[in-house]
Enzyme design. Structure first.
Site, mmCIF file in Angstrom:
data_model
loop_
_atom_site.group_PDB
_atom_site.id
_atom_site.type_symbol
_atom_site.label_atom_id
_atom_site.label_comp_id
_atom_site.label_asym_id
_atom_site.label_seq_id
_atom_site.Cartn_x
_atom_site.Cartn_y
_atom_site.Cartn_z
ATOM 1 N N TYR A 50 0.907 -0.989 -0.097
ATOM 2 C CA TYR A 50 -0.211 -0.018 0.064
ATOM 3 C C TYR A 50 0.831 1.750 -0.359
ATOM 4 O O TYR A 50 0.602 2.311 -0.408
ATOM 5 C CB TYR A 50 -0.798 -0.182 1.551
ATOM 6 N N LYS B 45 0.830 4.277 -2.148
ATOM 7 C CA LYS B 45 0.371 5.819 -2.214
ATOM 8 C C LYS B 45 1.659 6.582 -3.582
ATOM 9 O O LYS B 45 1.637 7.614 -3.014
ATOM 10 C CB LYS B 45 0.494 5.597 -1.304
#
Ligand code: ADP
Length: 255
Positions: free
Chosen positions: A165, A169
């Protein structure tokens, strides 16, 4: 003056729940026609009830707004282009994009396999690329576009269990930095927002007292600002309930 989006068409991805839902409702209440995208199916599995996206569209219509549901999976380019084509056919353009769809596959790095890593990158980073790609030419032609990408402090500072993640991001911040520059001469402004709010994604990470204060709606005004006529470009904005802070604004001459 209050921000208005009359005459603008917005796509909000991952808008069946949480942040995306709050942003879709907010934009519609300020006059935008909103494509409420979410690939999630009806939760009770009976087949008779509305999908989360359809339920949000109902909410918007009841409040007097204009919206359509779309079930595109943002990690499938063909589905994303079909969504943009449909919105353009029905409403003439796509002016605003809020790329918010996301999933989590948290695991300590030792336990994270390649599929866990690739899947999260696929939805967040590749999916965001697809959404931006699908709206880009139309925005260039019309000389107007506002794009906001939902990122995370995880992509700036890192969180345990979020190698996938965090990488996705951080990649979205990288994408924003380039699109902001390349879009500048065509009046396309691209920013990221790094929110802290109570959603399904954070409910296991934050204590209940904190969650009670962090309604997704608290983030929506910052998103509306980043999608407004007067939006900055190339901003990384951090937003928590009741406040928001610009972490970094980079202004450079257009290339
Ligand atoms: P948050 O509000 O923090 O973004 P949620 O889990 O509440 O987190 O919302 C994310 C939304 O994104 C969910 O409704 C989910 O169904 C949606 N979503 C996840 N993956 C995709 C995808 N590939 N395409 C479209 N929507 C997606």
């Amino acid at each position: 003056m209050a921000i208005r989006f009359d005459g603008r068409v917005a796509i909000v991805t991952g808008a069946g729940n949480g942040l995306g839902r709050a942003h879709a409702l907010g934009l519609a209440s300020r006059g935008a026609k909103v494509v409420v995208n979410d690939f999630g199916g009806a939760r009770d599995g009976t087949g008779g009830s509305l999908t989360p996206a359809e339920a949000v569209v109902e909410e918007i219509r009841k409040a007097g707004g204009t919206a359509m549901a779309d079930g595109a999976d943002v990690s499938k380019f063909g589905q994303v282009t079909a969504m943009v084509e449909r919105a353009t056919r029905e409403w003439g353009s796509v002016d605003l994009l809020c790329a918010n769809a996301g999933i989590l596959r948290d695991k300590s790095f030792g336990k994270m396999d390649v599929a866990d890593f690739a899947k999260v990158l696929d939805v967040h980073l590749v999916g965001t690329f697809y959404c931006c790609k699908a709206v880009w030419e139309g925005m260039r032609e019309r000389n107007y576009g506002r794009i906001v990408l939902t990122t995370s402090s995880s992509g700036l500072f890192g969180n345990f269990g979020q190698a996938n993640y965090g990488a996705a991001k951080a990649g979205m911040v990288g994408l924003m930095n380039v699109l902001a520059e390349e879009g500048r001469k065509n009046n396309i402004r691209v920013n990221t927002i790094s929110p802290t709010a109570a959603t399904r994604m954070t409910e296991e990470l934050l204590p209940p007292q904190a969650l009670a204060l962090m309604k997704p709606e608290a983030i929506t005004p910052a998103v509306e600002y980043l999608l407004s006529e007067d939006a900055p470009t190339r901003t990384i904005m951090g937003a928590g309930a009741g406040s928001f802070a610009v972490i970094k604004i980079i202004e450079t001459e257009g290339i």
